[in-house]
Write a protein that holds these residues in place. Structure first.
Motif, PDB file in Angstrom:
ATOM      1  N   LEU A 199     -89.963   3.321  24.756  1.00 46.60           N
ATOM      2  CA  LEU A 199     -89.132   2.659  25.583  1.00 46.60           C
ATOM      3  C   LEU A 199     -89.525   1.498  26.726  1.00 46.60           C
ATOM      4  O   LEU A 199     -88.808   0.813  27.252  1.00 46.60           O
ATOM      5  CB  LEU A 199     -88.120   3.569  26.274  1.00 46.60           C
ATOM      6  CG  LEU A 199     -87.127   4.481  25.472  1.00 46.60           C
ATOM      7  CD1 LEU A 199     -86.714   5.606  26.235  1.00 46.60           C
ATOM      8  CD2 LEU A 199     -86.045   3.614  24.764  1.00 46.60           C
ATOM      9  N   GLY A 200     -91.000   1.463  26.693  1.00 43.35           N
ATOM     10  CA  GLY A 200     -91.409   0.542  27.583  1.00 43.35           C
ATOM     11  C   GLY A 200     -91.389   0.940  28.942  1.00 43.35           C
ATOM     12  O   GLY A 200     -91.291   0.368  29.757  1.00 43.35           O
ATOM     13  N   LEU A 201     -91.492   2.064  28.980  1.00 40.79           N
ATOM     14  CA  LEU A 201     -91.531   2.840  30.451  1.00 40.79           C
ATOM     15  C   LEU A 201     -92.674   3.504  30.646  1.00 40.79           C
ATOM     16  O   LEU A 201     -93.481   3.997  29.775  1.00 40.79           O
ATOM     17  CB  LEU A 201     -90.366   3.930  30.594  1.00 40.79           C
ATOM     18  CG  LEU A 201     -89.063   3.452  30.293  1.00 40.79           C
ATOM     19  CD1 LEU A 201     -87.973   4.595  30.040  1.00 40.79           C
ATOM     20  CD2 LEU A 201     -88.380   2.164  30.977  1.00 40.79           C
ATOM     21  N   GLU A 202     -93.096   3.468  31.974  1.00 38.48           N
ATOM     22  CA  GLU A 202     -94.255   4.406  32.369  1.00 38.48           C
ATOM     23  C   GLU A 202     -94.209   5.182  33.641  1.00 38.48           C
ATOM     24  O   GLU A 202     -93.460   4.652  34.317  1.00 38.48           O
ATOM     25  CB  GLU A 202     -95.786   3.559  32.501  1.00 38.48           C
ATOM     26  CG  GLU A 202     -95.645   2.560  33.670  1.00 38.48           C
ATOM     27  CD  GLU A 202     -96.825   1.661  33.724  1.00 38.48           C
ATOM     28  OE1 GLU A 202     -97.732   1.541  32.717  1.00 38.48           O
ATOM     29  OE2 GLU A 202     -97.185   1.086  34.662  1.00 38.48           O
ATOM     30  N   VAL A 203     -95.116   6.150  33.659  1.00 38.05           N
ATOM     31  CA  VAL A 203     -94.836   7.079  34.752  1.00 38.05           C
ATOM     32  C   VAL A 203     -96.140   7.268  35.641  1.00 38.05           C
ATOM     33  O   VAL A 203     -96.921   8.004  34.842  1.00 38.05           O
ATOM     34  CB  VAL A 203     -94.228   8.296  34.524  1.00 38.05           C
ATOM     35  CG1 VAL A 203     -94.096   9.297  35.920  1.00 38.05           C
ATOM     36  CG2 VAL A 203     -92.442   8.308  34.050  1.00 38.05           C
ATOM     37  N   VAL A 204     -96.261   6.864  36.794  1.00 38.91           N
ATOM     38  CA  VAL A 204     -97.448   7.049  37.696  1.00 38.91           C
ATOM     39  C   VAL A 204     -97.311   7.822  38.791  1.00 38.91           C
ATOM     40  O   VAL A 204     -98.086   8.326  39.577  1.00 38.91           O
ATOM     41  CB  VAL A 204     -98.455   5.773  37.794  1.00 38.91           C
ATOM     42  CG1 VAL A 204     -98.535   5.265  36.632  1.00 38.91           C
ATOM     43  CG2 VAL A 204     -97.720   4.878  38.867  1.00 38.91           C
ATOM     44  N   THR A 205     -96.038   8.049  39.222  1.00 32.45           N
ATOM     45  CA  THR A 205     -95.638   8.854  40.248  1.00 32.45           C
ATOM     46  C   THR A 205     -94.299   9.687  40.085  1.00 32.45           C
ATOM     47  O   THR A 205     -93.530   9.280  39.294  1.00 32.45           O
ATOM     48  CB  THR A 205     -95.413   7.731  41.622  1.00 32.45           C
ATOM     49  OG1 THR A 205     -95.144   8.984  42.905  1.00 32.45           O
ATOM     50  CG2 THR A 205     -94.138   6.996  41.108  1.00 32.45           C
ATOM     51  N   LEU A 206     -94.434  10.925  40.760  1.00 32.33           N
ATOM     52  CA  LEU A 206     -93.083  11.709  40.632  1.00 32.33           C
ATOM     53  C   LEU A 206     -92.324  11.923  42.021  1.00 32.33           C
ATOM     54  O   LEU A 206     -93.686  11.900  42.921  1.00 32.33           O
ATOM     55  CB  LEU A 206     -93.374  13.344  40.117  1.00 32.33           C
ATOM     56  CG  LEU A 206     -94.225  13.186  38.425  1.00 32.33           C
ATOM     57  CD1 LEU A 206     -94.437  14.686  38.290  1.00 32.33           C
ATOM     58  CD2 LEU A 206     -93.289  12.664  37.651  1.00 32.33           C
ATOM     59  N   ASN A 207     -91.251  12.248  42.178  1.00 32.31           N
ATOM     60  CA  ASN A 207     -90.768  12.641  43.274  1.00 32.31           C
ATOM     61  C   ASN A 207     -90.511  14.118  43.185  1.00 32.31           C
ATOM     62  O   ASN A 207     -89.592  14.511  42.604  1.00 32.31           O
ATOM     63  CB  ASN A 207     -89.295  11.895  43.572  1.00 32.31           C
ATOM     64  CG  ASN A 207     -88.778  12.068  44.901  1.00 32.31           C
ATOM     65  OD1 ASN A 207     -88.713  13.109  45.626  1.00 32.31           O
ATOM     66  ND2 ASN A 207     -88.323  11.013  45.358  1.00 32.31           N
ATOM     67  N   GLY A 208     -91.289  14.864  44.089  1.00 32.84           N
ATOM     68  CA  GLY A 208     -91.201  16.312  44.133  1.00 32.84           C
ATOM     69  C   GLY A 208     -90.465  16.785  45.266  1.00 32.84           C
ATOM     70  O   GLY A 208     -90.925  17.837  45.779  1.00 32.84           O
ATOM     71  N   PHE A 209     -89.748  16.037  45.907  1.00 34.90           N
ATOM     72  CA  PHE A 209     -88.898  16.510  47.013  1.00 34.90           C
ATOM     73  C   PHE A 209     -87.990  17.624  46.673  1.00 34.90           C
ATOM     74  O   PHE A 209     -87.765  18.674  47.164  1.00 34.90           O
ATOM     75  CB  PHE A 209     -88.511  15.301  47.795  1.00 34.90           C
ATOM     76  CG  PHE A 209     -88.323  15.686  49.476  1.00 34.90           C
ATOM     77  CD1 PHE A 209     -87.290  16.615  49.690  1.00 34.90           C
ATOM     78  CD2 PHE A 209     -88.615  14.921  50.557  1.00 34.90           C
ATOM     79  CE1 PHE A 209     -87.003  16.841  50.953  1.00 34.90           C
ATOM     80  CE2 PHE A 209     -88.273  15.059  51.629  1.00 34.90           C
ATOM     81  CZ  PHE A 209     -87.586  16.149  52.115  1.00 34.90           C
ATOM     82  N   PRO A 210     -86.637  16.747  46.128  1.00 31.34           N
ATOM     83  CA  PRO A 210     -85.848  17.957  45.722  1.00 31.34           C
ATOM     84  C   PRO A 210     -86.147  18.806  44.500  1.00 31.34           C
ATOM     85  O   PRO A 210     -86.866  18.570  43.662  1.00 31.34           O
ATOM     86  CB  PRO A 210     -84.616  16.902  45.152  1.00 31.34           C
ATOM     87  CG  PRO A 210     -85.101  15.569  45.514  1.00 31.34           C
ATOM     88  CD  PRO A 210     -86.647  15.605  45.646  1.00 31.34           C
TER      89      PRO A 210
END
Length: 372
Positions: free
Chosen positions: A81-92
């Protein structure tokens, strides 16, 4: 074009939007987010690759860890899909789009071993999702705990869990070659409300793996000077680009439209503080002072007068963190999770997210950063 940007010193700065704006908490729902809203945001921006600050509920994270094929499939889906993840939100942890969230967003806190397990699980997932040419990822997390019930005994348990988190992240780096860093996010009303409090409480942790996530809305509500985060001595692993609501003296009734039931909206003036906007409107804050409210509002757009936003503060903070000879953080996450409770929100949230990211690209370009 992409949303990776080159700082004048040659380093790469990653720009993303946080998917905690979306309600899905299981894997089918997350895949739907990616192929629906996220893919549409990428097309609206006209970029080849879009960065996501992915939020995974405890349920979704556990499912991915239990089924390696699902994790590999998620990585493949992101790439397609042309998406990338280098960070996560682990608060909730879960239930972030329940009818009422309020104080529950701070549970389990860092005194609970489940928070440690959840966070280390996220780190395993992020290490697997990082693009091949990226060796460092980040996870933002809550500022230890909400302030009530804090004791020396609880503090000792929290510190033992932070030590265990650092050990787990160090071991993960040894196994995978991927360095995952955890950023504690100061927030009004919590044990760590401000960057000076973070310095006091986190000065002895492993700074190779543990540091700060600065949220511009939270800092503005706390009336922090924009340069405060840069002087803590703690690494700034991520910036959450966000704007607070601002009401001038005597005009606070205009805030009533933002007093909603789902999220907690801390409010502060020069001399007062209230845990929630309803409390402030009921007389909890002096009306003859300007108020700043923890309600993440769009970066690119202001509410109708007399209200405004803390966008000027965000621009000053960006200049502090990214306008110098070297970047003080390399991960920037646009985090407006309130689109679904925002008065007058657009029917197509993808258009709003794309407009925010485009605004942010302009701010970064003005600081000399160039798209790669």
């Amino acid at each position: 074009m992409t949303v990776r940007l080159r700082h004048p010193d040659g380093s790469t700065v990653h720009l993303a939007y946080c998917t905690n704006v979306h309600a899905a908490e299981d894997l089918p729902g997350i895949h739907g987010q990616l192929s629906g809203v996220a893919a549409r945001v990428r097309r609206l921006l006209g970029v080849e690759r879009l960065g996501l600050g992915l939020w995974l509920s405890q349920h979704a994270a556990a499912d991915l860890l239990a089924r390696p094929g699902e994790l590999a499939g998620l990585r493949e889906r992101l790439t397609a899909l042309g998406l990338e993840v280098v960070t996560l939100n682990g608060f909730p942890y879960r239930g972030f789009h329940d009818e009422i969230v309020k104080y529950r967003v701070y549970t389990p806190d860092w005194a609970d071993a489940e928070r440690l397990r959840y966070t280390l699980g996220l780190a395993e997932i992020l290490a697997a999702l990082l693009p091949d040419d990226v060796t460092e990822g980040t996870i933002s997390t809550l500022p230890l705990a909400w302030r009530s019930g804090w004791t020396k005994e609880k503090a000792a348990v929290v510190m033992s869990h932070l030590d265990a988190a650092a050990q787990g992240l160090r071991a993960l780096a040894g196994r995978t070659g991927k360095v995952i860093r955890l950023g504690f996010e100061p927030e009004p009303g919590c044990i760590v409300e401000t960057t000076p409090q973070a310095t006091a409480l986190l000065s002895d942790v492993d700074h190779d793996h543990l540091g700060l996530c600065l949220d511009a809305c939270h800092m503005a509500v706390g009336f922090e000077e924009p340069g405060a985060g840069a002087r803590t001595g703690l690494p700034i692993v991520k910036l959450q680009a966000s704007c607070a609501l601002v009401a001038p003296p005597g005009a606070q009734r205009a805030l009533a439209a933002f007093d909603e039931a789902r999220f907690l909206h801390q409010a502060r003036s020069a001399t007062g503080y209230a845990d929630d906007l309803g409390e402030a409107l009921a007389g909890g804050l002096p009306a003859d002072e300007s108020w700043r409210v923890h309600f993440h509002v769009p970066l690119h757009d202001a509410p109708p007068p007399p209200l405004s936003t803390s966008a000027p503060y965000l621009r000053d903070l960006l200049n502090v963190l990214l306008g110098g000879e070297r970047p003080l953080t390399r991960h920037v996450e646009v985090e407006t999770y309130t689109w679904n409770v925002l008065p007058g929100a657009p029917a197509d949230v993808a258009e709003g997210i794309a407009a925010e990211l485009d605004w942010m690209r302009g701010q970064l370009a003005a600081l000399g950063l160039k798209e790669t």
